[in-house]
Design a protein around this motif. Structure first.
Motif, PDB file in Angstrom:
ATOM      1  N   SER A  37      78.397  16.746  13.234  1.00  0.00           N
ATOM      2  CA  SER A  37      79.752  16.402  13.687  1.00  0.00           C
ATOM      3  C   SER A  37      79.689  15.922  15.131  1.00  0.00           C
ATOM      4  CB  SER A  37      80.677  17.612  13.578  1.00  0.00           C
ATOM      5  OG  SER A  37      80.889  17.961  12.229  1.00  0.00           O
ATOM      6  N   LEU A  38      80.167  14.710  15.362  1.00  0.00           N
ATOM      7  CA  LEU A  38      80.301  14.182  16.720  1.00  0.00           C
ATOM      8  C   LEU A  38      81.703  14.512  17.210  1.00  0.00           C
ATOM      9  CD1 LEU A  38      78.645  10.637  16.339  1.00  0.00           C
ATOM     10  CD2 LEU A  38      77.562  12.851  16.787  1.00  0.00           C
ATOM     11  N   VAL A  39      81.811  15.303  18.241  1.00  0.00           N
ATOM     12  CA  VAL A  39      83.124  15.788  18.688  1.00  0.00           C
ATOM     13  C   VAL A  39      83.406  15.481  20.150  1.00  0.00           C
ATOM     14  CG1 VAL A  39      83.197  17.625  16.972  1.00  0.00           C
ATOM     15  CG2 VAL A  39      82.158  18.065  19.213  1.00  0.00           C
ATOM     16  N   ARG A  40      82.429  14.987  20.899  1.00  0.00           N
ATOM     17  CA  ARG A  40      82.637  14.697  22.325  1.00  0.00           C
ATOM     18  C   ARG A  40      83.264  13.325  22.474  1.00  0.00           C
ATOM     19  NH1 ARG A  40      78.584  18.319  25.241  1.00  0.00           N
ATOM     20  NH2 ARG A  40      77.377  19.230  23.514  1.00  0.00           N
ATOM     21  N   ASN A  41      84.510  13.308  22.872  1.00  0.00           N
ATOM     22  CA  ASN A  41      85.251  12.052  22.996  1.00  0.00           C
ATOM     23  C   ASN A  41      85.032  11.476  24.391  1.00  0.00           C
ATOM     24  OD1 ASN A  41      87.794  10.549  24.006  1.00  0.00           O
ATOM     25  ND2 ASN A  41      88.040  10.503  21.789  1.00  0.00           N
ATOM     26  N   TYR A  42      84.456  10.269  24.450  1.00  0.00           N
ATOM     27  CA  TYR A  42      84.173   9.611  25.728  1.00  0.00           C
ATOM     28  C   TYR A  42      85.210   8.553  26.074  1.00  0.00           C
ATOM     29  CZ  TYR A  42      79.632  11.816  25.080  1.00  0.00           C
ATOM     30  OH  TYR A  42      78.642  12.743  24.884  1.00  0.00           O
ATOM     31  N   ARG A  43      86.120   8.292  25.175  1.00  0.00           N
ATOM     32  CA  ARG A  43      87.084   7.208  25.359  1.00  0.00           C
ATOM     33  C   ARG A  43      88.289   7.627  26.180  1.00  0.00           C
ATOM     34  NH1 ARG A  43      89.285   5.370  19.881  1.00  0.00           N
ATOM     35  NH2 ARG A  43      87.236   4.365  19.783  1.00  0.00           N
TER      36      ARG A  43
ATOM     37  N   PRO B  12      69.793  12.824   2.426  1.00  0.00           N
ATOM     38  CA  PRO B  12      71.210  12.532   2.634  1.00  0.00           C
ATOM     39  C   PRO B  12      71.700  13.131   3.943  1.00  0.00           C
ATOM     40  CG  PRO B  12      70.954  14.257   0.985  1.00  0.00           C
ATOM     41  CD  PRO B  12      69.582  13.742   1.285  1.00  0.00           C
ATOM     42  N   VAL B  13      72.409  12.326   4.725  1.00  0.00           N
ATOM     43  CA  VAL B  13      72.949  12.756   6.023  1.00  0.00           C
ATOM     44  C   VAL B  13      74.415  12.350   6.072  1.00  0.00           C
ATOM     45  CG1 VAL B  13      72.779  12.567   8.531  1.00  0.00           C
ATOM     46  CG2 VAL B  13      70.707  12.444   7.133  1.00  0.00           C
ATOM     47  N   CYS B  14      75.250  13.256   6.520  1.00  0.00           N
ATOM     48  CA  CYS B  14      76.680  12.973   6.679  1.00  0.00           C
ATOM     49  C   CYS B  14      77.057  13.197   8.138  1.00  0.00           C
ATOM     50  CB  CYS B  14      77.509  13.881   5.770  1.00  0.00           C
ATOM     51  SG  CYS B  14      79.291  13.651   5.945  1.00  0.00           S
ATOM     52  N   ILE B  15      77.480  12.136   8.806  1.00  0.00           N
ATOM     53  CA  ILE B  15      77.900  12.226  10.207  1.00  0.00           C
ATOM     54  C   ILE B  15      79.418  12.085  10.245  1.00  0.00           C
ATOM     55  CG2 ILE B  15      77.711  11.239  12.513  1.00  0.00           C
ATOM     56  CD1 ILE B  15      74.983  10.098  11.694  1.00  0.00           C
TER      57      ILE B  15
END
Length: 680
Positions: free
Chosen positions: A283-289, A25-28
């Motif tokens: 956790s993906l936290v780097r905002n590229y938008r 199980p993986v939670c992103i």
């Protein structure tokens, strides 16, 4: 085909960690603009490239066909073209069509395209005579909610009361009866609906272990995008597909849960962690938008309400740009006019119209912006909202108003209580006509199609009141002329235009420039958000709107609905971490307006300019009276001040002045130039 190392090469550390987490199980948790689709497609392709995943054994689940198509396209480019990327309903329908004949010996019943007709028949059977279309739409939505939430008809009344579910003015018991009648009508017709696809597939898998085993042999690896939007029925189906296994990767952002009315929950990711305590979490936290300025606003929306359920703050990766603007205007026409002027300015600076969006909370807010942009010849495209004058209830109301005007009827006395507030002759006439459509002064208590319809009709009431205030002798004929003018000002939608959209419809999209308008208390959060849970959802909705912007973000509100109204509105509480109590935007100042002057700047003009301004005001007053429209419809004070300051000598000089688009140049240009040229 890319090598495994190639697939990881250009990922950031968090995306790489997600891609390498292939088992178990993986939670992103993926914040807005952090490249979640990139991360999960590279994860799947990496699993295929390493030989762990057989492409046909992977099922990637999304919530829209557009997202599924985008995922398939990216996977094909990454060397995994045979992975199944489908919506929940598409995957379930494929299985139901295959296995139904094996179980029942017949073809799967036909799926109805719309519940509307069947729900209307069910309502009629339960004694709801000639229900309004909006009521039918709300009943259909409630049928959907109950089915995806695993709420049985017998349990619905208690559940509805406990959760505050409302459908127009219908008692929950009566709603439950309509639900039962709907199922009867559907069976008699030999039809199934969209939710039945999931229910049927779940039932087949739960009841037939042989079929369940066959499906589980087919699919070993599962990826679920937008997991925060999963409803209980979809969760049940996912569990049946897994069959006790835990090779599942879920991706989502609790801060973007804005569909709780459809069965979703912001706790869904937290529940996943509780169910799988050993799950790997990334956790993906780097905002590229977005620019750092926009990201700072997005993070501040959750200041003071932080916690595991809200995820980690975003980290901006884009280059800094202009500050976010917080603008309070004196009234709604001024707000719409200023937004339209800024759209024109940005377009002239090189921002394409298609890269700009005006986002609002409810459909009824679109009309002012349709008109303001249309007056400046700015093309628009509508998303999640129908053009105001194209809405069925508005078309019907205008038709009835025309009939009343032709008949010379004044039905106010027959339909309006004598003790009712004095709305003036025009106000009573309009209210009397709309009363024949079931419209009342009091808004429905909850959200939904019934509320949307009320808002659209009540906008006509407020237009009539505004006209009566500026022209006390105005009647239905004058109102209809004003409505025609407004309708003609708005342009037909075009794919290359500025997007007008509700905040809900904006989810998943992005633009270079975003205007979040109507950001005042009572609209954001909306007035019927009267519980902590409802306000929390409004906060998430505001966050979604803010994070749609790449480079330019403007958040605006109007302190009053109409010119001259009491300046009592305050900016949304969601701006509290960003606007200190003494910030000018909270007080009487409208804040900076690009290429405009405020009324207090009149004294800074020289004597000649002030004389021109006074002549223009006199001309505007006469012109508005002749056209039987409010003065601001001709030109706002800000436009007159700009004209007085610049004093253009020819038609070319009118180009670029705020508030003067091609339509107004053609209509008033010659007269304005004559006024300016006059000697004081």
């Amino acid at each position: 085909m890319p090598s495994p190392e190639d697939l990881l090469e250009n990922l950031d550390p968090e995306q790489r960690a997600a891609a390498e987490a292939l088992r178990g199980p993986v939670c992103i948790v993926a914040g807005a603009g952090t490249g979640k689709t990139r991360a999960i497609t590279h994860r799947i392709a990496y699993g295929v490239a390493t030989g762990l995943y057989v492409p046909t054994e992977v099922l990637a689940l999304t919530f829209t066909t557009r997202a599924a198509g985008e995922m398939r396209g990216r996977l094909a480019q990454l060397g995994a073209p045979h992975v199944q990327a489908r919506t929940f309903h598409s995957a379930a329908l494929r299985q139901a069509r295959y296995f139904w004949p094996q179980v029942y010996g017949t073809e799967l019943p036909e799926v109805v395209g719309s519940k509307f007709g069947l729900v209307a028949e069910a309502a009629s059977r339960e004694g709801i005579r000639r229900p309004d279309n909006a009521v039918i739409r709300d009943l259909a939505a409630e049928v959907e909610w109950a089915k995806v939430s695993n709420v049985r008809g017998a349990d619905y009344p208690d559940v509805a009361r406990r959760r505050g579910r409302e459908v127009a003015d219908l008692d929950p018991g009566r709603v439950a009866a309509v639900m039962a009648a709907y199922e009867d009508v559907k069976r008699e017709r030999g039809r199934i609906d969209f939710e039945d696809i999931l229910l049927i597939t779940a039932a087949i898998l739960a009841d037939d272990e042989r079929i369940a085993a066959q499906v589980r042999r087919q699919y070993r690896w599962f990826v679920v995008d937008e997991y925060q939007d999963v409803n209980p029925l979809q969760s049940t189906l996912l569990d049946l597909w897994l069959g006790g296994r835990d090779d599942v990767c879920v991706v989502g952002d609790p801060r973007q849960t804005i569909y709780t009315f459809a069965g979703a929950s912001p706790q869904i990711l937290a529940d996943f962690a509780q169910r799988y305590p050993d799950a790997e979490r990334v956790s993906l936290v780097r905002n590229y938008r977005s620019t750092p300025q926009v990201v700072a606003v997005a993070n501040a929306v959750f200041d003071g309400v932080r916690g595991e359920a809200h995820g980690r703050p975003l980290q901006a990766q884009a280059a800094p740009a202009e500050p976010v603007r917080y603008l309070g205007y004196s009234d709604e026409p001024s707000e719409a006019s200023a937004v339209a002027d800024e759209v024109v300015r940005l377009h002239r600076s090189g921002v394409p119209y298609r890269e700009m969006a005006v986002l609002f909370r409810i459909n009824a807010q679109s009309e002012a912006f349709e008109e303001a942009l249309g007056e400046r010849d700015v093309p628009v495209t509508l998303r999640g909202v129908e053009g105001y004058f194209q809405r069925a209830e508005v078309r019907q109301a205008v038709t009835l108003l025309r009939g009343a005007a032709r008949a010379g009827e004044d039905g106010a006395d027959a339909t309006v209580d004598v003790d009712a507030p004095d709305h003036g002759r025009l106000g009573h006439e309009v209210r009397a006509v709309l009363a024949s459509m079931g419209h009342t002064e009091t808004a429905p208590s909850g959200p939904g199609a019934t509320r949307d319809r009320w808002e659209s009709l009540h906008a006509l009431v407020t237009m009539a009141d505004d006209l009566a205030e500026s022209q006390p002798e105005a009647g239905l004929t004058e109102l209809l002329a004003d409505l025609d003018r407004r309708a003609q000002s708005a342009h037909a939608p075009t794919a290359e235009g500025v997007t007008l959209a509700t905040l809900h419809a904006a989810k998943g999209l992005e633009w270079d420039a975003v205007f979040c308008v109507g950001a005042h208390e009572g609209m954001m959060p909306i007035t019927h958000a009267d519980t902590p849970q409802a306000v929390a959802e409004e906060r998430r909705l505001f966050y979604v709107g803010v994070t749609r912007a790449r480079r330019h973000l403007t958040i605006s509100w109007a302190r009053a609905r109409k010119p001259g109204g009491r300046q009592g509105r305050k900016p949304t509480r969601f701006l509290d971490p960003l606007l200190p109590p003494d910030h000018p935007a909270r007080g009487g100042s409208a804040g900076p307006r690009p290429k405009k002057r405020s009324n207090v700047e009149l004294e800074s003009l020289d004597a000649d300019a002030r004389a021109v301004f006074e002549r223009l005001r006199e001309w505007r007053s006469t012109t508005a009276a002749d056209a039987k429209v409010p003065a601001y419809v001709v030109f706002t004070d800000a436009t007159l001040l700009a004209l007085a300051e610049l004093r253009p000598a020819d038609a070319h000089g009118l180009v670029g002045i705020p508030g003067i688009g091609q339509t107004k140049r053609e209509r008033y240009g010659e007269a304005v130039l004559e006024v300016i040229a006059q000697q004081g």
